[in-house]
Every structure is written in C-alpha cells, then in structure tokens.
Design an enzyme around this catalytic site. Structure first.
Site, mmCIF file in Angstrom:
data_model
loop_
_atom_site.group_PDB
_atom_site.id
_atom_site.type_symbol
_atom_site.label_atom_id
_atom_site.label_comp_id
_atom_site.label_asym_id
_atom_site.label_seq_id
_atom_site.Cartn_x
_atom_site.Cartn_y
_atom_site.Cartn_z
ATOM 1 N N LYS A 1 -1.889 4.879 8.618
ATOM 2 C CA LYS A 1 -1.029 4.971 7.419
ATOM 3 C C LYS A 1 -1.896 5.216 6.175
ATOM 4 O O LYS A 1 -1.608 6.103 5.367
ATOM 5 C CB LYS A 1 -0.230 3.669 7.248
ATOM 6 C CG LYS A 1 0.540 3.611 5.936
ATOM 7 C CD LYS A 1 1.086 2.240 5.597
ATOM 8 C CE LYS A 1 1.565 2.234 4.134
ATOM 9 N NZ LYS A 1 2.110 0.960 3.694
ATOM 10 N N THR B 1 0.867 -1.178 0.000
ATOM 11 C CA THR B 1 0.000 0.000 0.000
ATOM 12 C C THR B 1 0.905 1.229 0.000
ATOM 13 O O THR B 1 1.640 1.452 0.976
ATOM 14 C CB THR B 1 -0.900 0.039 1.248
ATOM 15 O OG1 THR B 1 -1.672 -1.149 1.293
ATOM 16 C CG2 THR B 1 -1.822 1.252 1.215
ATOM 17 N N LYS C 1 -7.804 1.535 -3.150
ATOM 18 C CA LYS C 1 -7.480 1.089 -1.784
ATOM 19 C C LYS C 1 -7.659 2.221 -0.762
ATOM 20 O O LYS C 1 -8.299 2.049 0.267
ATOM 21 C CB LYS C 1 -6.030 0.577 -1.787
ATOM 22 C CG LYS C 1 -5.376 0.427 -0.438
ATOM 23 C CD LYS C 1 -5.658 -0.885 0.209
ATOM 24 C CE LYS C 1 -5.064 -0.924 1.619
ATOM 25 N NZ LYS C 1 -5.414 -2.115 2.342
HETATM 26 P P1 NAD Z 1 5.782 -5.868 7.556
HETATM 27 O O1 NAD Z 1 6.525 -4.747 8.164
HETATM 28 O O2 NAD Z 1 5.375 -7.036 8.403
HETATM 29 O O3 NAD Z 1 6.608 -6.474 6.305
HETATM 30 C C1 NAD Z 1 7.400 -5.696 5.455
HETATM 31 C C2 NAD Z 1 8.643 -6.507 5.145
HETATM 32 O O4 NAD Z 1 9.439 -5.775 4.214
HETATM 33 C C3 NAD Z 1 9.526 -6.735 6.382
HETATM 34 O O5 NAD Z 1 9.764 -8.117 6.551
HETATM 35 C C4 NAD Z 1 10.811 -5.970 6.069
HETATM 36 O O6 NAD Z 1 11.976 -6.579 6.583
HETATM 37 C C5 NAD Z 1 10.792 -5.990 4.554
HETATM 38 N N1 NAD Z 1 11.609 -4.947 3.931
HETATM 39 C C6 NAD Z 1 11.676 -3.627 4.242
HETATM 40 N N2 NAD Z 1 12.543 -2.998 3.431
HETATM 41 C C7 NAD Z 1 13.012 -3.938 2.574
HETATM 42 C C8 NAD Z 1 13.939 -3.907 1.494
HETATM 43 N N3 NAD Z 1 14.539 -2.772 1.120
HETATM 44 N N4 NAD Z 1 14.195 -5.054 0.842
HETATM 45 C C9 NAD Z 1 13.581 -6.215 1.211
HETATM 46 N N5 NAD Z 1 12.712 -6.315 2.220
HETATM 47 C C10 NAD Z 1 12.424 -5.187 2.895
HETATM 48 O O7 NAD Z 1 4.501 -5.225 6.857
HETATM 49 P P2 NAD Z 1 3.161 -5.969 6.380
HETATM 50 O O8 NAD Z 1 2.150 -5.908 7.465
HETATM 51 O O9 NAD Z 1 3.522 -7.285 5.767
HETATM 52 O O10 NAD Z 1 2.670 -4.931 5.262
HETATM 53 C C11 NAD Z 1 3.255 -4.905 3.967
HETATM 54 C C12 NAD Z 1 2.421 -3.992 3.091
HETATM 55 O O11 NAD Z 1 1.075 -4.482 3.051
HETATM 56 C C13 NAD Z 1 2.339 -2.544 3.612
HETATM 57 O O12 NAD Z 1 2.413 -1.678 2.506
HETATM 58 C C14 NAD Z 1 0.983 -2.503 4.302
HETATM 59 O O13 NAD Z 1 0.434 -1.197 4.319
HETATM 60 C C15 NAD Z 1 0.175 -3.438 3.425
HETATM 61 N N6 NAD Z 1 -0.979 -4.066 4.084
HETATM 62 C C16 NAD Z 1 -0.847 -4.621 5.319
HETATM 63 C C17 NAD Z 1 -1.973 -5.217 5.920
HETATM 64 C C18 NAD Z 1 -1.868 -5.877 7.271
HETATM 65 O O14 NAD Z 1 -2.905 -6.218 7.839
HETATM 66 N N7 NAD Z 1 -0.660 -6.082 7.812
HETATM 67 C C19 NAD Z 1 -3.196 -5.231 5.248
HETATM 68 C C20 NAD Z 1 -3.288 -4.662 3.970
HETATM 69 C C21 NAD Z 1 -2.164 -4.084 3.398
#
Ligand code: NAD
Length: 293
Positions: A243, A93, A168
């Site tokens: 966010k 997102t 979204k």
């Molecule tokens: P998270 O923080 O659990 O996962 C993100 C991952 O990205 C981490 O493991 C981190 O180490 C990795 N990362 C960061 N920088 C990096 C890089 N340069 N190279 C490789 N890996 C890297 O977050 P999440 O909850 O999995 O969310 C991910 C996306 O999904 C976000 O954009 C969030 O807004 C969206 N989202 C999350 C949810 C939810 O319920 N968690 C729901 C809908 C959408």
C-alpha cells in the site's frame, strides 16, 4: 480533553486506549461493532455515527484505511459538525494530494488540522511508542503535539500540510529498498558459501550495515528477535508495505521524481503480494531469493 476518535482498527484501537489512559474523554466511532465493543472495554464512550462522536469534541483523531475514506468522513461528518475551534489530526497513511485537499477544506472552514501518519506497527500503537510525522502550520502542530505525545514516543514537525505523508512514504520506500537489498545479499552470501551469522557479523559492522539487517534481520536466528524468528508472522504485513509503495509510486509520478530503486522494490512487492504473501511480514520476501537458482 474531549477527543473524538474515528477508526478503531488494529492501530486506532490501541491509540484510543492510550488517550483514555492519559486522562482524555474519548468519544469513539467505527463501522465495526467489534471494534466499538473493544473501545468501550478500553474506557471510550461509543457513538453510532462519526458526526455524533464529533459533535461536542475539542479534537478529532482519525485512523482510517485510505484517502477516499478520510475525505468522505471529514467532508460528511467532521468539518462543519465539530465545534468551531476544534483541531483535527488524521493519523492514517494516505496520499499526499488528498491529505492536502482535506486539510485545505478544514482550514477554509476555520479549523486547525494536521496530517500525522505513524511509523511503528500494532505493538507500538498499543504500547504508546509510535513515531508521528506531522504536516501542517506551526499553530496546528503546537495544538496537536500534546495529543500525539500521549500515543507516541516521538512527534516531529515535517513542515506544511501533507509533509507528514511525504515523509512517511519516502521513509517506507527507502525501507523497502534496503530490505530487498539486504535479502538478496544474504541469499547470495549463502550461495557463495558464507554462513548467514558470519555474513551478519561482518556486514553489520561494515558499510553494508542498515536497519533491515541489524534491527529486523530477515534471516531466522540472526540478529535481534524479529518476525523472521516467528515464521514471518506479526510485524509489518507485505500488503501494508505494498500500500505504501503504491502511494510512493503515485507521488513519484505527480512530483516527477526519478525512483528507479523504489519502483523496482514496488514491483518486487507487487509480485510477492500477488503470490499470496500479503499477510506475511515484509521481510519474508527473502524467500523469493532463496528459492531462485
Ligand atoms: P484496520 O483496517 O485494522 O482499521 C481501520 C478501521 O477503520 C476499521 O476498524 C474499519 O472498520 C474502520 N473504518 C473504515 N471506514 C470507516 C468509516 N467510514 N467510519 C468509521 N470507521 C471506519 O487498519 P489499521 O491497520 O488500523 O490501519 C489504519 C491506518 O494506519 C492505515 O492508513 C494504515 O496504512 C496505517 N498504518 C498501519 C500500520 C499497521 O501496522 N497496521 C502501521 C502504520 C500505519
């Protein structure tokens, strides 16, 4: 299909595992050792950089925290590294402008790319029941669709590049508005002497009915099982809702849109998050109304 997957966190971990279950050869990279170890256990091949993971990939999927990271990963490690003809799917997102910029850069380099943010949380990511809203050309969508279908229950083409992100943030702004409205209605009903179950029985079949009430009721013990029944743990964290609301407020500014309800909901969630509730489900905002006199 050889699919590179970058970003194996709460969401990406389960999504990558579902691509493995669908028979794909998944090449995973994350900065976190723990996330990489979990991906390996789920059957992914793991790599020590995004560029190594992408080097031989027919598709690249990303699930990263924000637009700055998405842009830096794609410009430094994916565009120009992945083989010609690969298709890119960013499921993070992020803001609409960055999504359009990165897709523009990928397209100029000869790749197909879509923005494909999701509706649904960690349980849906693990269960393969996400909804994807997809922006990009019809040709890019047609290539992305079978990959997304292995991770979700619905894949909808929202139009051109960036339109997935637009859908979204508009959806989540509306969700914040009807959740906040539902919370204040339940709180006032209580203060006026109505039992919450009675108010639910009436409003859920009247014109106030909405998803926050009938699928995700913020009052414990009322409606189907929801995070309120688990002291507002799990579900969709307040910090993540905030966010998305910040992205929505940025988009409202840049598109010159009037969002009086959305901006009020954003302010309410800023306060609620600032009071230390970022980890609580977003329906916990009902507590602020219950504590008001
Ligand atoms: P998270 O923080 O659990 O996962 C993100 C991952 O990205 C981490 O493991 C981190 O180490 C990795 N990362 C960061 N920088 C990096 C890089 N340069 N190279 C490789 N890996 C890297 O977050 P999440 O909850 O999995 O969310 C991910 C996306 O999904 C976000 O954009 C969030 O807004 C969206 N989202 C999350 C949810 C939810 O319920 N968690 C729901 C809908 C959408």
């Amino acid at each position: 299909m050889k699919i590179a997957f970058i970003g194996l966190g709460n969401m990406g971990g389960g999504m990558a595992a579902n691509l493995v279950k669908a028979g794909h050869d998944v090449r995973a990279f994350d900065l976190s050792e723990a996330a990489l170890a979990a991906a390996k256990d789920a059957g992914c091949a793991t790599f020590t950089s995004a560029s190594e993971a992408c080097a031989d990939a027919e598709a690249v999927v990303s699930m990263l925290p924000n637009g700055a990271i998405v842009k830096s990963v794609f410009t430094a490690d994916v565009i120009g590294t992945a083989p010609a003809g690969a298709v890119f799917l960013d499921c993070s997102t992020i803001d609409v402008a960055t999504a359009r910029e990165v897709i523009g850069l990928a397209t100029a380099a000869g790749y197909d790319m879509v923005d494909a943010p999701v509706s649904g949380g960690i349980a849906a990511a693990n269960g393969g029941t996400l909804t994807f809203m997809v922006g990009g050309t019809k040709a890019a969508f047609d290539r992305a669709e079978p990959i997304l279908s292995a991770m979700g229950k619905a894949v909808i083409h929202a139009g051109d590049a960036g339109n997935g992100q637009a859908a979204k943030i508009c959806n989540n702004m509306l969700l914040a508005v009807h959740m906040a409205g539902t919370c204040e209605a339940f709180a006032m009903a209580g203060k006026l002497g109505l039992d919450p179950q009675t108010f639910y029985d009436i409003s859920s079949v009247s014109s106030g009915q909405n998803w926050s009430m009938t699928s995700y009721c913020p009052v414990p013990g009322v409606g189907p099982q929801s995070p309120s029944d688990n002291d507002y743990e799990g579900g969709f964290a307040t910090a993540l809702m905030l966010k998305d609301l910040r992205l929505a407020m940025d988009a409202a500014d840049t598109s010159d849109s009037a969002v009086p309800m959305g901006s009020r909901a954003a302010a309410l969630y800023e306060d609620f998050d600032g009071a230390g509730n970022g980890g609580k489900d977003f329906s916990a905002i009902i507590k602020t109304y219950l504590s008001q006199r």
